[in-house]
Enzyme design. Sequence first.
Site, short mmCIF file in Angstrom:
data_model
loop_
_atom_site.label_atom_id
_atom_site.label_comp_id
_atom_site.label_asym_id
_atom_site.label_seq_id
_atom_site.Cartn_x
_atom_site.Cartn_y
_atom_site.Cartn_z
CG HIS A 42 52.07 26.07 38.64
ND1 HIS A 42 53.37 26.03 39.14
CD2 HIS A 42 52.40 26.51 37.19
CE1 HIS A 42 54.16 26.55 38.09
NE2 HIS A 42 53.70 26.87 37.17
CG HIS A 48 52.29 21.17 40.43
ND1 HIS A 48 52.83 21.37 39.29
CD2 HIS A 48 52.61 22.13 41.39
CE1 HIS A 48 53.43 22.71 39.35
NE2 HIS A 48 53.41 23.15 40.67
CE LYS A 264 28.14 60.09 15.60
NZ LYS A 264 26.89 59.67 15.08
CE LYS A 729 41.07 44.87 54.64
NZ LYS A 729 41.17 44.19 53.54
N GLY A 730 34.58 44.75 57.71
CA GLY A 730 33.83 44.01 58.63
C GLY A 730 32.29 44.42 58.26
CB SER A 790 29.10 58.26 65.89
OG SER A 790 30.67 58.46 65.63
#
Length: 862
Positions: A42, A48, A264, A729-730, A790
């Site tokens: 910050h 700090h 253009k 996540k894995g 599965s």
Amino acid sequence: MARPLTEYNRKRDFEKTREPPGETARRKRAAAGSLSFVIQKHAARRLHYDFRLELDGTLVSWAVPKGPSLDPKDKRLAVHVEDHPISYGSFEGSIPKGQYGGGDVIVWDHGIWQPHGDPSKAYQEGKLKFTLIGEKLSGDWTLVRTRLPGNSDKEQWLLIKERDQAARPADEYDVVRERPESVISGAVIDEKTGRTQPAAGTARAKPPSKTKTDPRPAAAKGGKGTGKSASKSASKSAFPQTLSPQLATLASQPPAGDWLYEVKYDGYRVMVRFDAKGKVTIFTRNGHDWSAKLPEQVRELGQLKLTSSWLDGELVVLNEDGLPDFQALQNAFDTKSTRQMLLFLFDAPFLQGEDLRQQAVEGRRGALQEVLAEHQGELLRFSETFDADYVSIFRSACAMSLEGIIGKRAGSPYVSRRSADWIKLKCKQRQEFVIIGFTAPKGSRSGFGSLLLGVHDEAGKELRYAGRVGTGFNQARITAIHQQLQALQQKEQPVAGKVPDARTATWVKPQLVGEVEFAEWTGAGVIRQPVFVALRSDKPVEEIVREQPAAPEEVEKVMGRKRVSGKVAGVKISNAQRQIDEQSGATKGDLAEFYESICDWMMPHLAGRPVSLLRAPEGVGGEQFFQKHAERLAIPNIRHLDPALDPEHGSYMEVNNVRALIGAVQMGTIEFHTWGAGSSRIDRADRITLDLDPDPDLPWKSMLDATQLVLAVLDELGLESWLKTSGGKGMHIIIPVARHLDWESAKAFSRAISSFMASQLPDRFTAKMGPNNRVGKIFIDYLRNQFGASTVAAYSVRARPGLPVSVPISRDELPELRSAAQWHIGNLQQRLAGLSGDPWADYHNRQRIKQDHWQQLNAKAP
């Protein structure tokens, strides 16, 4: 007990600051539920670090002036400050001056913390002992309240690293100095200025820079759309050898929404590539290398000192009025006067190794403008946007005899295809035509009288006659074009149907493209009042079709993606425009087209295995259910396995062709899950899957470390293994095996690995399923290895926001992986295009699980 946030709210004016309002969280947790921590760097009045621990529904907070140290000898002062809301843990940005804590903030580290004992009681008593599991900090720490006199009434605490394997002497390693970057965006705070500097390869936008020649309508000057940085969420991906440009859709007028407008330019579209060493190559839109033709431009581009970058722009020659002149551009090429050519740059799909294609156009342009801001050369210009309404911009452009304007939808990504997120609005009818022949000259003219023109049908297969053009030439141009046409003469008429003057026409091979301006198309499909503009060597013949402006409502329907109607891979897609994912905006038709586009990659992982379908007829946010058996589901070309394999439930299914794949999508399927066995021997496993399922609050670094640890054990056992992201996540670790294991043995061996990892590293792994058992840990799910179970197939989309994809990777890619959901239907093709080969090219099923493997696991267990 929930802690109030009265003091936090009292100090802030939420009409002026983007900090989240203080609301105490009352999340349901298990007694030993995971708790988050965050450290924010910050740059307020003094730089700090804010150290925050989740406790009783808030973030208890300390300001640590020098930041944390990994050296147990360092006792860092930590000044206790007011509690913050848990939502503050993801806050990055700038707090306005004059507001409490005004200055820039980045998330320096985050993860979970594990208190030793009762955290609320320890906090009240002034001595907190805990373990951190973060991206940068780990191991055991202590926060202890002191009686040191301070310069305010705030409590003084000390933050101390405990002696463990994560501790390091300060003279060997200073984590604050060595790792200054944000763990969210990669941005850093300049400790001298207190300003945030974007991650490498991105840039903070600056005010628009002036160009020496400004070919813009007088009523439309400004820099709208260049003020946003592309620093957030920029991604690392394989840097491509080639990159096709984004092309605009011809429109009659813009649809509703926020659009950015540029000139253009009447020139040649080019893509500029900077390799890893900074070598510059200029490509045409068709991928031809024009670097040797443009030495001055290459030299000046090299002065930008960029590496691993792609820039998009237009090569232009300006006339004496400062307006683009295409004929002057061609003359400059003919006379090799390339010093006259200016390169107007307007986009940066890649910058300094960062893939910005998924960032908003404003951010990419802001990053590009930053690069060009300090450039002092003569030949590079930034294509600025207009700060005025569309009607004023368009009228002004046409009054100045410009070709038209380009509109770009605010917030849109960069895609290497024609997109309705970019639209072209032309002042006059003007497009390219294929030259199919010529007529004999009359009067004093020599060479030819008129050029005969054609365009392809909508399918791009058949040429059709489109009229002829006999004006817009001088004798020198006629002579030059006639010389090219003579070498292409042929006897056959290149187009079907009747053509006026066909008896006297000279036909040519349809290889040259000319640009023509005209008044209108007739009902017979030919042009009126044409005027020849120039030959176009940068446009492929196959792409020349009749251009028809799309109405605003048509552009709106497309929303930057090709509209899907009718059939995909021969399968009719009903309700193709129905949105199935709010986050990406993807439709059912988009999903079908995505699966068709990756079918060749996916089919080796689908074909030959029983498949279970996760169907979500209402899309990602609706009801979802698995289907393992064919039942009465009529999917075209799906294979039904022998019903005798499971007499009580019916046939299992197999997807082994593209029509079955798309047919399943038509029936609402998003995910495809396959067995760990082949269809011919479903009683025998041919692979073992270890599904590493983490506490969702764990930092990604923990997932990477855990994957490496499991791989190391498998290597020591002498077992080959393969990796893919889960799309969630894995991670999934696949061990291919010969068909010698029954399901009981396959499950037992995978459970033995899971138990071994949990016994060896109980602080990292658990062998027990359920969220309460994996708090702060990773569960190695061995239950994928039993009859009927599965795992999501490689290259399957996941039915989650953003439509991520489960993707095979090589081991070398693992350290740089940013997320298990790193790839999705919007960017997977970019990865595949950049691969030099299949990461699983050497996958095979020949290894056997031997008694020795069991013995090694048992011998190593405690």
